[in-house]
Design a protein around this motif. Structure first.
Motif, PDB file in Angstrom:
ATOM      1  N   ASP A  53      93.332 -49.228   6.418  1.00 28.06           N
ATOM      2  CA  ASP A  53      92.076 -49.359   5.683  1.00 28.06           C
ATOM      3  C   ASP A  53      91.327 -50.616   6.118  1.00 28.06           C
ATOM      4  OD1 ASP A  53      92.474 -47.305   3.116  1.00 28.06           O
ATOM      5  OD2 ASP A  53      94.339 -48.143   3.858  1.00 28.06           O
ATOM      6  N   SER A  66      85.133 -44.502  12.343  1.00 27.03           N
ATOM      7  CA  SER A  66      86.212 -43.840  11.609  1.00 27.03           C
ATOM      8  C   SER A  66      86.671 -42.543  12.245  1.00 27.03           C
ATOM      9  CB  SER A  66      85.769 -43.564  10.164  1.00 27.03           C
ATOM     10  OG  SER A  66      85.412 -44.760   9.517  1.00 27.03           O
ATOM     11  N   ARG A  67      85.827 -41.929  13.065  1.00 26.80           N
ATOM     12  CA  ARG A  67      86.209 -40.663  13.675  1.00 26.80           C
ATOM     13  C   ARG A  67      86.443 -40.799  15.177  1.00 26.80           C
ATOM     14  NH1 ARG A  67      85.638 -36.181  10.778  1.00 26.80           N
ATOM     15  NH2 ARG A  67      87.341 -35.608  12.189  1.00 26.80           N
ATOM     16  N   GLN A 101      84.993 -42.593   4.905  1.00 22.38           N
ATOM     17  CA  GLN A 101      85.304 -43.944   4.454  1.00 22.38           C
ATOM     18  C   GLN A 101      84.775 -44.129   3.037  1.00 22.38           C
ATOM     19  OE1 GLN A 101      86.992 -45.731   6.564  1.00 22.38           O
ATOM     20  NE2 GLN A 101      86.901 -47.863   5.958  1.00 22.38           N
ATOM     21  N   ASN A 157      84.206 -50.490  11.348  1.00 18.40           N
ATOM     22  CA  ASN A 157      82.874 -50.054  10.922  1.00 18.40           C
ATOM     23  C   ASN A 157      81.896 -51.226  10.893  1.00 18.40           C
ATOM     24  OD1 ASN A 157      82.391 -47.103   9.709  1.00 18.40           O
ATOM     25  ND2 ASN A 157      84.555 -47.592   9.473  1.00 18.40           N
ATOM     26  N   LEU A 209      89.935 -50.058   9.657  1.00 15.51           N
ATOM     27  CA  LEU A 209      88.782 -49.153   9.633  1.00 15.51           C
ATOM     28  C   LEU A 209      87.532 -49.857   9.119  1.00 15.51           C
ATOM     29  CD1 LEU A 209      90.193 -45.733   8.366  1.00 15.51           C
ATOM     30  CD2 LEU A 209      89.016 -46.158  10.527  1.00 15.51           C
ATOM     31  N   THR A 210      87.689 -50.632   8.048  1.00 16.96           N
ATOM     32  CA  THR A 210      86.538 -51.346   7.494  1.00 16.96           C
ATOM     33  C   THR A 210      85.956 -52.324   8.501  1.00 16.96           C
ATOM     34  OG1 THR A 210      87.389 -51.139   5.234  1.00 16.96           O
ATOM     35  CG2 THR A 210      85.758 -52.861   5.638  1.00 16.96           C
ATOM     36  N   THR A 212      80.316 -44.385  10.499  1.00 13.96           N
ATOM     37  CA  THR A 212      81.662 -43.821  10.409  1.00 13.96           C
ATOM     38  C   THR A 212      81.909 -42.743  11.467  1.00 13.96           C
ATOM     39  OG1 THR A 212      80.827 -42.312   8.700  1.00 13.96           O
ATOM     40  CG2 THR A 212      81.971 -44.300   7.955  1.00 13.96           C
TER      41      THR A 212
END
Length: 424
Positions: free
Chosen positions: A305, A273-274, A361, A312, A308-309, A269
């Motif tokens: 969402d 995510s970042r 996440q 990742n 992002l998933t 993440t």
């Protein structure tokens, strides 16, 4: 090593240089208290007898009385660096604190030597892809003598370029560093792109900034590809394998080490995510959604969402395929709970900062989300600035039995130290 000196020196001595403004300001009594607390902890850990404890404390007390400074032994330095990792409230990966490899580089104070050591650090940390956690510790601050130190927050960073249309391409966190590098003669080898590795900067003892170019091949990068969707590869995403943090100050027993770069390995993440998704970094979620054919319309309010998933998933898949150590956020949260329970069994309270420890996440899916935390800022530790995370650093006595009057005294003294350190 190719290096270039900036034409400008640091601020005048009356105001202090950039490092002086970050260092904690301890009174002689505070430094002595931190030294005594650290040595007690060290001797408890190694099982030193009473005579050895007394002899070592007499040596340290004499050095502090004479010069307000003392030198750690190699064993004390290694123990202090590992405990500083164990104490750092913002790190989720502290389960492995005892495995930290400590390289004593005291005595290497010239920029060429530091650059050579960091080149070796990168090679050793990456090895064959199984990332090793290493810290290289250079000279400490001795009174008013400021050693050479690394100014860059990390050794590996990507540049951020201004486009003709007024936008930005690259990592927006590094706009200022990119402008500094360009002013010192750096430029990308090809056309400016989103993943141009920047040089890093050292400040020598005179406060002069020195640009250090990364050796070709020193930084290993991983191309990001999705295991099932080919469209993501067209974005040309990639990231480096070893995050070497160089902008934090290590403090052990009242002694500060401003040049103590260290590395761990990535949690997925952190990259997906970042670094890739944050609006102040690459802000790539819309492009990722389009590449993965995820509709971005009112009928699908959860498109971020989904993107992002899948991002990742792509990062974890790519690092795994390249044979580079990485951990997913579910495993990292479980490892933190293992660390937390071990510390509880060892009768040690765990300092924690909820905002940093809960992954960005699926946060509520872990026990760590529901864990009551308190950051009591114990030392040894790592900090960035005395006015921020270094303000409240001081010895923590809450793990042992203390009578109520002593507890009240500790609280009063703690508040007094914080008040005294604040910039009024």
């Amino acid at each position: 090593m190719r290096r270039h000196l900036s034409r400008f020196r640091t601020a005048s001595a009356a105001f202090g240089g950039p490092l002086e403004r970050r260092l904690r300001r301890l009174s002689s009594l505070e430094r002595r208290e931190e030294a005594r607390a650290f040595l007690d902890s060290y001797h408890d850990a190694v099982g030193t007898g009473a005579a050895g404890r007394a002899r070592r404390w007499q040596e340290v007390r004499r050095e502090l009385s004479r010069a307000d400074h003392y030198e750690h032994t190699p064993e004390e330095l290694a123990y202090g660096a590992r405990v500083a990792w164990r104490n750092h409230a913002r790190c989720i990966g502290r389960l492995f604190w005892e495995s930290l490899e400590v390289v004593d580089c005291r005595g290497t104070s010239d920029p060429d030597g530091i650059a050579e050591r960091m080149d070796r650090h990168l090679r050793d940390a990456h090895a064959d892809g199984r990332i090793r956690s290493i810290i290289s510790i250079f000279d400490p601050v001795r009174g008013t003598d400021i050693p050479a130190w690394i100014e860059s927050d990390q050794i590996s960073r990507y540049a951020c370029h201004r486009t003709a249309g007024g936008g930005w391409i690259g990592d927006r966190q590094n706009i200022e560093d990119t402008m500094t590098a360009i002013s010192m003669g750096w430029h990308p080898q090809d056309e400016p792109g989103p993943f141009d590795l920047l040089p890093w900067f050292i400040r020598d003892r005179q406060g002069r900034r020195i640009k250090v170019d990364l050796r070709p091949g020193a930084v290993r990068e991983v191309a990001i590809r999705h295991p099932h969707a080919d469209g993501l590869a067209a974005l040309g995403l990639r990231w480096y394998s070893v995050p070497v943090v160089s902008g934090m100050i290590l403090t052990i027993g009242g002694i500060d080490y401003p040049c103590a770069p260290f590395n761990g390995f990535y949690m997925g993440t952190e990259i997906a995510s970042r670094n890739f998704a944050d609006a102040r970094r690459y802000d790539l979620l819309p492009q990722v959604a389009d590449a993965l054919a995820i509709p971005r319309d009112p009928s699908n309010p959860l498109w971020k969402d989904e993107a992002l998933t899948e991002l990742n998933r792509a990062v974890l898949h790519s690092y795994g395929e390249a044979g580079v150590t990485i951990v997913d956020h579910h495993t990292a949260a479980h490892q933190y709970m293992v660390f937390y329970n071990r510390e509880q069994r060892a009768a040690r309270r765990v300092a924690g900062d909820w905002r940093w420890l809960v992954p960005p996440q699926a946060g509520s899916a872990y026990d760590i989300f529901h864990l009551k935390m308190r950051n009591f800022h114990p030392v040894p530790n790592y900090y960035r600035h005395r006015g921020d995370d270094g303000l409240r650093l001081m010895p923590w006595y809450g793990d042992g039995y203390r009578r109520r009057p002593r507890i009240w005294r500790d609280r009063i003294m703690r508040r007094w130290k914080i008040w005294k350190r604040m910039a009024w």
